[in-house]
Design an enzyme around this catalytic site. Sequence first.
Site, PDB file in Angstrom:
ATOM      1  N   CYS A  73       0.832  -1.203   0.000  1.00 41.46           N
ATOM      2  CA  CYS A  73       0.000   0.000   0.000  1.00 41.46           C
ATOM      3  C   CYS A  73       0.871   1.260   0.000  1.00 41.46           C
ATOM      4  O   CYS A  73       1.711   1.434   0.887  1.00 41.46           O
ATOM      5  CB  CYS A  73      -0.919   0.006   1.226  1.00 41.46           C
ATOM      6  SG  CYS A  73      -1.900   1.522   1.381  1.00 41.46           S
ATOM      7  N   CYS A  76       0.543   3.546   3.367  1.00 42.25           N
ATOM      8  CA  CYS A  76       1.095   3.138   4.657  1.00 42.25           C
ATOM      9  C   CYS A  76       2.452   3.819   4.850  1.00 42.25           C
ATOM     10  O   CYS A  76       3.112   4.210   3.882  1.00 42.25           O
ATOM     11  CB  CYS A  76       1.266   1.623   4.696  1.00 42.25           C
ATOM     12  SG  CYS A  76      -0.283   0.703   4.844  1.00 42.25           S
ATOM     13  N   HIS A 119      -3.440   0.816   8.592  1.00 43.37           N
ATOM     14  CA  HIS A 119      -4.083   0.395   7.347  1.00 43.37           C
ATOM     15  C   HIS A 119      -5.436  -0.263   7.574  1.00 43.37           C
ATOM     16  O   HIS A 119      -6.299  -0.234   6.685  1.00 43.37           O
ATOM     17  CB  HIS A 119      -3.161  -0.580   6.597  1.00 43.37           C
ATOM     18  CG  HIS A 119      -3.685  -1.045   5.274  1.00 43.37           C
ATOM     19  ND1 HIS A 119      -3.488  -0.344   4.108  1.00 43.37           N
ATOM     20  CD2 HIS A 119      -4.417  -2.151   4.940  1.00 43.37           C
ATOM     21  CE1 HIS A 119      -4.076  -0.990   3.102  1.00 43.37           C
ATOM     22  NE2 HIS A 119      -4.636  -2.094   3.576  1.00 43.37           N
ATOM     23  N   ASN A 159     -14.087   8.931  -0.325  1.00 45.86           N
ATOM     24  CA  ASN A 159     -14.744   7.798  -0.962  1.00 45.86           C
ATOM     25  C   ASN A 159     -14.381   6.560  -0.158  1.00 45.86           C
ATOM     26  O   ASN A 159     -13.198   6.290   0.052  1.00 45.86           O
ATOM     27  CB  ASN A 159     -14.271   7.614  -2.405  1.00 45.86           C
ATOM     28  CG  ASN A 159     -14.599   8.804  -3.279  1.00 45.86           C
ATOM     29  OD1 ASN A 159     -15.607   9.469  -3.089  1.00 45.86           O
ATOM     30  ND2 ASN A 159     -13.743   9.083  -4.247  1.00 45.86           N
ATOM     31  N   HIS A 170      -6.434   1.767   2.167  1.00 46.61           N
ATOM     32  CA  HIS A 170      -6.012   2.531   3.341  1.00 46.61           C
ATOM     33  C   HIS A 170      -7.017   3.642   3.637  1.00 46.61           C
ATOM     34  O   HIS A 170      -7.540   4.274   2.713  1.00 46.61           O
ATOM     35  CB  HIS A 170      -4.635   3.141   3.082  1.00 46.61           C
ATOM     36  CG  HIS A 170      -3.945   3.626   4.312  1.00 46.61           C
ATOM     37  ND1 HIS A 170      -2.982   2.891   4.965  1.00 46.61           N
ATOM     38  CD2 HIS A 170      -4.084   4.768   5.025  1.00 46.61           C
ATOM     39  CE1 HIS A 170      -2.552   3.568   6.017  1.00 46.61           C
ATOM     40  NE2 HIS A 170      -3.211   4.712   6.074  1.00 46.61           N
ATOM     41  N   HIS A 172      -8.365   6.927   3.825  1.00 49.48           N
ATOM     42  CA  HIS A 172      -7.896   8.202   3.288  1.00 49.48           C
ATOM     43  C   HIS A 172      -9.027   8.933   2.582  1.00 49.48           C
ATOM     44  O   HIS A 172     -10.060   8.360   2.261  1.00 49.48           O
ATOM     45  CB  HIS A 172      -6.746   7.979   2.292  1.00 49.48           C
ATOM     46  CG  HIS A 172      -7.184   7.418   0.969  1.00 49.48           C
ATOM     47  ND1 HIS A 172      -7.599   6.106   0.814  1.00 49.48           N
ATOM     48  CD2 HIS A 172      -7.302   7.995  -0.260  1.00 49.48           C
ATOM     49  CE1 HIS A 172      -7.928   5.901  -0.458  1.00 49.48           C
ATOM     50  NE2 HIS A 172      -7.760   7.025  -1.124  1.00 49.48           N
ATOM     51  N   GLN A 174      -9.622  12.816  -0.001  1.00 54.24           N
ATOM     52  CA  GLN A 174      -8.963  13.672  -0.977  1.00 54.24           C
ATOM     53  C   GLN A 174      -9.429  15.111  -0.805  1.00 54.24           C
ATOM     54  O   GLN A 174     -10.464  15.381  -0.184  1.00 54.24           O
ATOM     55  CB  GLN A 174      -9.265  13.201  -2.400  1.00 54.24           C
ATOM     56  CG  GLN A 174      -8.783  11.787  -2.694  1.00 54.24           C
ATOM     57  CD  GLN A 174      -9.100  11.348  -4.114  1.00 54.24           C
ATOM     58  OE1 GLN A 174      -8.587  11.904  -5.076  1.00 54.24           O
ATOM     59  NE2 GLN A 174      -9.964  10.354  -4.243  1.00 54.24           N
TER      60      GLN A 174
END
Length: 350
Positions: A73, A76, A119, A159, A170, A172, A174
């Site tokens: 990933c 990470c 993660h 999302n 992971h 996260h 935006q």
Amino acid sequence: MKKTVTTLADGRELIYYDSADDTVRDAVDLRPLDAVSASGEDSEIRHDPLLGDSVAIASHRQGRTYHPPADECPLCPSQEGRLSEIPDTHYDVAVFENRFPSLAGDSGRCEVVCFTSDHDVSFAGLTEDQAALVLEAWTDRTADLAELPQVTQVFCFENRGAEIGVTLGHPHGQIYGYPFVTPRTEQMLRSMEAHRAETGRNLFDDVVARELADGDRVVLEGEHWVAFVPYAAHWPYEVHLHPRHRVPDLRELDEGARTEFPQIYLELLRRFDRIFGPGEPPTPYISAWHQAPFGVPGREEFGLHLELFTIRRTTGKLKFLAGSESGMGVFINDVPPEAAAQRLREVASE
């Protein structure tokens, strides 16, 4: 909060946000990466003369990372023998310029927000202190991007889930810095202006007041925030979260609203994961902050709010945007908003 700004091997900006003021961030990105173009030549904004909106053309995104295994990933923290987008071996919250941006250079800016170095958790699994730090990061990025001449509107979003199209597991989100006012926001601004002309009142204030007076669609209430399913919800399960004191963007939230936000928001996310009952996979969702664009008339009238919704309409079934929605922009919702709100109230005790 401590903020540390550095750069990655290809020149992209990386910002660490830490809870502890004495945290030192001096890890260097050792990857052999080519320098990125500062002109944004790989991204182009094209105007649609029929609809009046804009489309970002970004063919380079076809090569972006797609469902890597967990041990590869890129979000990470870096470890010995495996280097990632985050050079340090641990972080609280990290934000960096997207390696495969939809918007870049004069066409705007795209950033990735890593909520935690763990993660295997989701946003709903964060502590209140961790969620508060993410809010600080969103706010700080909004303030910084507001200073860029090519940015007209800042959009912070998450999302979550493969059904949404997420390609990195992971936790996260935006941030997009658009060089124009987005179509959804333009619609809200027009509605806001028409409502003011007709009634002399603020549209966002009246929407919140109506939901509180009705009560059938209210999901959660706090001293500083109220969450409700909107009267004309587009999605099967959709919740709008408004501060009781209207502000145009994240920068204007007062201390009380900032303190209470993690409690309200984490509870909403946890209820979303319980909508479809025990044993069901995590609920896919989109979480989207709506902030006032910069430099537009009446921006102080705009009401900051967060819209949280899922495309799952029932167990094992998704809400697809088919003919009416995609072809004509007319949504058809299979779940009555009052029933959705009732379900979201019920799951508080499950």
